[in-house]
Scaffold this motif. Sequence first.
Motif, PDB file in Angstrom:
ATOM      1  N   ASN A 184     -10.103   0.435   4.051  1.00 19.30           N
ATOM      2  CA  ASN A 184      -9.889   0.238   2.715  1.00 19.30           C
ATOM      3  C   ASN A 184      -8.854  -0.643   2.225  1.00 19.30           C
ATOM      4  N   GLU A 200     -12.869   2.826   8.710  1.00 18.05           N
ATOM      5  CA  GLU A 200     -12.681   3.083   7.347  1.00 18.05           C
ATOM      6  C   GLU A 200     -11.784   1.801   6.739  1.00 18.05           C
ATOM      7  N   ASP A 214      -8.138   1.026   8.702  1.00 17.43           N
ATOM      8  CA  ASP A 214      -7.722  -0.259   9.275  1.00 17.43           C
ATOM      9  C   ASP A 214      -6.537  -0.364   9.834  1.00 17.43           C
ATOM     10  N   TYR A 270      -5.888  -1.045   2.867  1.00 17.86           N
ATOM     11  CA  TYR A 270      -4.202  -1.030   2.847  1.00 17.86           C
ATOM     12  C   TYR A 270      -3.914   0.248   3.916  1.00 17.86           C
ATOM     13  N   ALA A 271      -2.741  -0.109   4.381  1.00 20.89           N
ATOM     14  CA  ALA A 271      -2.071   1.048   5.505  1.00 20.89           C
ATOM     15  C   ALA A 271      -0.862   1.501   4.659  1.00 20.89           C
TER      16      ALA A 271
END
Length: 333
Positions: free
Chosen positions: A179, A177, A150, A181-182
């Motif tokens: 999730n 995908e 993301d 967080y980056a």
Amino acid sequence: MPDRSHNIDPDRLLGLYKTMRRIRAFEEAAEAASLDGRVGGAVHLSIGQEAVAAGVCANLRPTDQITTTHRGHGHCIAKGTDPGAMMLELFGKEGGTCGGKGGSMHIADFDVGMLGANGVVAAGIPIAVGAAHGAKLLGEDRVVVCFFGDGAINRGPFLEGLNWAGIFALPILFVCEHNSYASTTRTEAVTAGPGATARAESLGIEAFEVDGNDVVAVDGLAGELTGRIRAGGGPFFVTARTYRLKGHTSVDPGAYRDEDEVSLQWAEDPMNRCEEELQRLGLAAAELETIGRQATEEMAAVAAAATAAPHPALIQAFTDVQDVGAPVWSALP
Ligand SMILES: Cc1ncc(C[n+]2csc(CCOP(=O)(O)OP(=O)(O)O)c2C)c(N)n1
Ligand SMILES: [Mg+2]
């Protein structure tokens, strides 16, 4: 529209579960090897995200192709890369998928259509689009799947890649995908507008959202979309909502996340959800335990072999890379 409810054949679900368990066991072995120094540096683990890799790749043929990211071990295993060669690659050892020179973020295995992990966020997107354009020009019926996170949707290649795939109606499935967080940042804090799915739709690409911790749902949607691509459709886009249960890397304690948030997400662990589904279909708990133990043993053996394996000879530093002329280092063994 095909039925996407939980009417799945028990044998198919068992196959998905085995893949997920093998991915989880590989990640746990890789995590241990990173923490005790057998693997140099940190690795990005996909613990908690196994259902996306397993559910999508179960619908691919050996001739289909994928690209993945810095967090790509699960996608490689699900696409058919040998975990033994992958572990050797993580360890930088002889016999690794890339001769031990690439490491975790640069695993590639063209023989099974695994076109490469990539340490540069979003850099796999144009590679996948190029592979899909190649398939179209050559008239080959390959499907290409492009996995990315993301965080990648905020980089330029995302727009360029989706635009190109849309213009040329390429046989590609984009899988974001998600999730949340980056690295240490919540992606919603740095993402303008409604996000990945809406961005794909704004380019005229049919887009879907799926619970990425529900392997049955992922498998069903991926089956439908790869089928439509094989029939001449595409591109398509999927946002799979999941969660990174571990830190950004194997050495990240994840202190920027609320403990309650993480423990709530462990309750949604795709592994447990798959087990519940299998038990609902009549599988015995003992059978599931055996599958889990076999996966752990397989990956323990793989890690032991990688620990014992030799490093490549120094001369190998000059092979399979750019043309560096004749090595002049006479002291090389
Ligand atoms: C172009 C680029 N910018 C920054 C980084 C540093 N970096 C590595 S992983 C990562 C986060 C990526 O987040 P996401 O795409 O959501 O993938 P996830 O780690 O969540 O799987 C960042 C910023 C990088 N590798 N490449
Ligand atoms: Mg992310």
